[in-house]
Design an enzyme around this catalytic site. Sequence first.
Site, mmCIF file in Angstrom:
data_model
loop_
_atom_site.group_PDB
_atom_site.id
_atom_site.type_symbol
_atom_site.label_atom_id
_atom_site.label_comp_id
_atom_site.label_asym_id
_atom_site.label_seq_id
_atom_site.Cartn_x
_atom_site.Cartn_y
_atom_site.Cartn_z
ATOM 1 N N HIS A 1 0.837 -1.207 0.000
ATOM 2 C CA HIS A 1 0.000 0.000 0.000
ATOM 3 C C HIS A 1 0.870 1.255 0.000
ATOM 4 O O HIS A 1 1.978 1.264 0.534
ATOM 5 C CB HIS A 1 -0.995 0.008 1.169
ATOM 6 C CG HIS A 1 -0.402 0.077 2.547
ATOM 7 N ND1 HIS A 1 0.001 1.264 3.116
ATOM 8 C CD2 HIS A 1 -0.158 -0.887 3.471
ATOM 9 C CE1 HIS A 1 0.446 1.023 4.338
ATOM 10 N NE2 HIS A 1 0.382 -0.275 4.574
ATOM 11 N N ASP B 1 -0.296 4.448 1.056
ATOM 12 C CA ASP B 1 -0.641 5.478 2.045
ATOM 13 C C ASP B 1 0.072 5.250 3.376
ATOM 14 O O ASP B 1 0.572 4.149 3.654
ATOM 15 C CB ASP B 1 -2.171 5.530 2.259
ATOM 16 C CG ASP B 1 -2.772 4.193 2.677
ATOM 17 O OD1 ASP B 1 -2.303 3.141 2.190
ATOM 18 O OD2 ASP B 1 -3.705 4.187 3.499
ATOM 19 N N GLU C 1 -5.156 1.820 2.359
ATOM 20 C CA GLU C 1 -5.111 0.660 3.248
ATOM 21 C C GLU C 1 -5.387 1.069 4.688
ATOM 22 O O GLU C 1 -6.054 0.350 5.424
ATOM 23 C CB GLU C 1 -3.731 -0.021 3.157
ATOM 24 C CG GLU C 1 -3.638 -1.342 3.905
ATOM 25 C CD GLU C 1 -3.197 -1.232 5.355
ATOM 26 O OE1 GLU C 1 -3.307 -2.233 6.077
ATOM 27 O OE2 GLU C 1 -2.757 -0.156 5.796
HETATM 28 ZN ZN LIG Z 1 0.824 -1.107 6.472
#
Ligand SMILES: [Zn+2]
Length: 391
Positions: A82, A84, A148
């Site tokens: 992910h 973010d 996420e």
């Molecule tokens: Zn993480």
Amino acid sequence: MENNPIHLLIQEDEITRLCQEFIRFDTTNPPGDERPMVEYIRDYLQPYGFETGLIEQGDKRATLVARLKGNGKKPAVVFNGHADVVPVGASQWQHPPFEGIIEEGKVWGRGSTDMKGGVAAMIVAAKALAQAHAPLEGDLIATVTTDEEVSMSGARELTQLPDAKNWQVVIIPEPTANNLGLAERGVFWPEFTTYGKTAHGSTPELGINAVMMMVHLLTELDKLPIPFQLHPILGNFTRSINTIQGGVKVNVVPDQCTALVDMRTVPGQDHQEILNLLKDFLAKLTKNVPDFNSNIRITFELPPVETSFQEPVVQQFINAARLVVNKDVPVVKIPFATEAAILVPALKVPTLIFGPGEPTLAHQPNEYIEISKMVEAAQIYAAAALAYLKG
Ligand SMILES: [Zn+2]
């Protein structure tokens, strides 16, 4: 390939540079704004023969799917990270959080451990596989998701990809200090509300006190047996009453009170069954306690998930890692929820959590990642992907 193992194609300076670049994209979620970082990775992989596409998730948000095509005899292998990160928080950092400073053999910054260092490792591993020109019997897919840390919407999008239900394995580089995670506890957050009747605080006999109803509810809830089986790695089901709110003023009998409970479930527990049990519990209180009136609402949940140690892809991964680190990677508990909680139930795909970050540093100030750990992870990813995809 025997003379020139894939993992020797991994370049330390390249992983380090990528990790630094990723940290410099401020992907604090909310709002996320992952798109520039995701486009950067797309542009990085494209020249090496990856077919790339973005799943649009709003103006500044997108999930990347980059695919290195194989001959289709085997199902795809997926590296999924992910983009973010969580907010920096109020405390002063030793190094600026969005600069990716290198010191003491570490890259410092928000997201270094969770999980931009892991994403750098998986991207360099994917590139190495492309550069090796090894004949692949299945696709290698690198996905970089948005969101996420809040809703896991990027992972939900991935489950809609046409071949997703056939994937042979997903590897997620969440921070495990290069140990192997196969199981994680579920998250189940019920909110209880009790209702009463307001009255002047000097004449409580005219009202119904919602706070006292909640006291009763929580005392009984604490004693309520919720069945589970002790898990060999994850341990116990746990529950903790963590917020309570009720009343508006000292001289007013409260007519509403709300409490949130943090429950962490283990494989074998079914969230619907727990909800039914809690509803029965409230129904009993309604019957037995005069004027008792309540409600339950699930504010958030993710199921517990597990990939069996006996899965062939797990054994293949451990064998591939042995080529790199000369030992069996230990299997550890994953204390937090990952996108496996979305992918495993939807796709029934074996999912391995394995990443170079230090789990205790995730979401903490002064987050860093050790460069040597990123290199080791990338080497293991490359060796494992090749083992899964070669003829
Ligand atoms: Zn993480």
